[in-house]
Design an enzyme around this catalytic site. Sequence first.
Site, PDB file in Angstrom:
ATOM      1  N   ASP A 196       0.795  -1.179  -0.170  1.00 31.31           N
ATOM      2  CA  ASP A 196       0.057  -0.067   0.064  1.00 31.31           C
ATOM      3  C   ASP A 196       1.313   1.315  -0.307  1.00 31.31           C
ATOM      4  O   ASP A 196       1.681   1.411   0.571  1.00 31.31           O
ATOM      5  CB  ASP A 196      -0.836   0.327   1.820  1.00 31.31           C
ATOM      6  CG  ASP A 196      -1.728   1.194   1.257  1.00 31.31           C
ATOM      7  OD1 ASP A 196      -3.124   1.374   1.041  1.00 31.31           O
ATOM      8  OD2 ASP A 196      -1.529   2.350   1.859  1.00 31.31           O
ATOM      9  N   LYS A 247      -2.618   6.242  -4.411  1.00 27.94           N
ATOM     10  CA  LYS A 247      -4.469   6.546  -4.282  1.00 27.94           C
ATOM     11  C   LYS A 247      -4.113   7.910  -5.070  1.00 27.94           C
ATOM     12  O   LYS A 247      -2.871   8.703  -4.833  1.00 27.94           O
ATOM     13  CB  LYS A 247      -4.095   6.686  -2.777  1.00 27.94           C
ATOM     14  CG  LYS A 247      -4.480   5.612  -1.283  1.00 27.94           C
ATOM     15  CD  LYS A 247      -4.453   5.601  -0.260  1.00 27.94           C
ATOM     16  CE  LYS A 247      -4.193   4.342   0.657  1.00 27.94           C
ATOM     17  NZ  LYS A 247      -2.588   3.992   0.551  1.00 27.94           N
ATOM     18  N   ILE A 292      -2.738  -3.160   7.154  1.00 26.36           N
ATOM     19  CA  ILE A 292      -2.414  -3.120   6.893  1.00 26.36           C
ATOM     20  C   ILE A 292      -1.073  -2.500   7.550  1.00 26.36           C
ATOM     21  O   ILE A 292      -0.653  -1.363   7.089  1.00 26.36           O
ATOM     22  CB  ILE A 292      -2.759  -2.340   5.614  1.00 26.36           C
ATOM     23  CG1 ILE A 292      -3.453  -0.679   5.254  1.00 26.36           C
ATOM     24  CG2 ILE A 292      -2.580  -3.320   3.986  1.00 26.36           C
ATOM     25  CD1 ILE A 292      -3.510  -0.026   4.653  1.00 26.36           C
TER      26      ILE A 292
HETATM   27  P1  A2P Z   1       8.901  -0.407  12.943  1.00 27.76           P
HETATM   28  O1  A2P Z   1       8.501  -0.054  12.044  1.00 27.76           O
HETATM   29  O2  A2P Z   1       9.476   0.413  13.588  1.00 27.76           O
HETATM   30  O3  A2P Z   1       8.585  -2.127  13.026  1.00 27.76           O
HETATM   31  P2  A2P Z   1       0.674   1.226  12.315  1.00 27.76           P
HETATM   32  O4  A2P Z   1       0.459   0.137  10.823  1.00 27.76           O
HETATM   33  O5  A2P Z   1      -1.055   1.305  12.946  1.00 27.76           O
HETATM   34  O6  A2P Z   1       0.814   2.774  11.497  1.00 27.76           O
HETATM   35  O7  A2P Z   1       1.885   0.496  12.982  1.00 27.76           O
HETATM   36  C1  A2P Z   1       3.021   0.736  12.851  1.00 27.76           C
HETATM   37  C2  A2P Z   1       4.333   1.409  13.845  1.00 27.76           C
HETATM   38  O8  A2P Z   1       3.933  -0.459  14.878  1.00 27.76           O
HETATM   39  C3  A2P Z   1       5.238   1.908  13.420  1.00 27.76           C
HETATM   40  O9  A2P Z   1       5.778   2.661  14.444  1.00 27.76           O
HETATM   41  C4  A2P Z   1       6.672   0.114  13.835  1.00 27.76           C
HETATM   42  O10 A2P Z   1       7.053   0.283  13.548  1.00 27.76           O
HETATM   43  C5  A2P Z   1       5.533  -0.609  14.979  1.00 27.76           C
HETATM   44  N1  A2P Z   1       4.959  -2.132  14.894  1.00 27.76           N
HETATM   45  C6  A2P Z   1       4.541  -2.467  13.601  1.00 27.76           C
HETATM   46  N2  A2P Z   1       4.878  -3.649  13.812  1.00 27.76           N
HETATM   47  C7  A2P Z   1       4.911  -3.879  15.335  1.00 27.76           C
HETATM   48  C8  A2P Z   1       5.065  -5.471  15.830  1.00 27.76           C
HETATM   49  N3  A2P Z   1       5.229  -6.289  15.663  1.00 27.76           N
HETATM   50  N4  A2P Z   1       5.476  -4.676  17.094  1.00 27.76           N
HETATM   51  C9  A2P Z   1       5.440  -3.579  17.268  1.00 27.76           C
HETATM   52  N5  A2P Z   1       5.581  -2.629  16.852  1.00 27.76           N
HETATM   53  C10 A2P Z   1       5.209  -2.646  15.631  1.00 27.76           C
END
Ligand code: A2P
Length: 276
Positions: A46, A76, A230
Amino acid sequence: MTSIPAHTLNDGTALPGIGLGTWPMNDTQAEQAVRDALQAGYRLVDTATNYRNETGVGRAVASSGVPREEIVVTTKLPGRHHGYEETLASFEESRRRLGLEYVDLYLIHWPNPGVGKYVDSWKAMVKLRQDGLVRSIGVSNFTPEHIGRIEKETGVLPAVNQIELHPLFPQEELRAFHADKGIVTESWSPLGRGSRILDDPTVITVAEALGVTPAQVVLRWHVQLGAVPIPKSADPARQRQNLDVFGFELGPAQMTVIADQVRRRLGGDPEQHEEL
Ligand code: A2P
């Protein structure tokens, strides 16, 4: 490698049950993260014109070694390009930056009711699909009123509506509307941007009971709602973890308790938010 169940959209195409978000990555970060994700088994990616990373996403698709036809690339249309001709031109720019012959899923990013031209853009999206340049067309951040309007004026419903959805903002009414209309819900900020939700004691308790991580609990919650999350992650280990949510189940009480929170949006209200 995890096999990802797919949804069948109202136009007959398949949408993988989970994908990779790329905001707020730049081109270099997106190229690396999308390549890692595709090699880990992701098949839905995405992006958006306004993320300014379509070039990086396109490079990753080209160099991943995964056959193009297996990958669902979403981008988008930004608010500043609403209007019929403007949409066709904006799409062409996105396609060029992505380096693709066709885009799988093209969404109107925000309704921008103040601009007042999303119906004209929708007519252009229908044309892009007819011309084979886009496989599926949809919207993002649309309310039932906005969707009702494009349906009334064109007779064409969006295949998906990508909305803010996470346990702090579970969107029961909008999801019910989508289900009634045969529109698939995609969840942006599915982890609530990694903030309070992953540290929530209830989510942690459920995760410990199931032997999975808090992020997996929250993503599984989306999957069981019938939504397509996503999550964004630039970290290969987290990407793999986030994909691995099809081998366990939340019970009904666990589903309910996760979203038993004080409701609040993290992003804009579609009625007011003007993102150009
Ligand atoms: P990072 O890119 O360092 O993994 P969303 O998709 O709701 O916007 O959330 C994205 C945020 O959550 C990013 O800061 C990402 O950091 C973090 N994140 C993604 N996957 C995980 C996970 N499995 N555990 C903890 N934090 C995560």
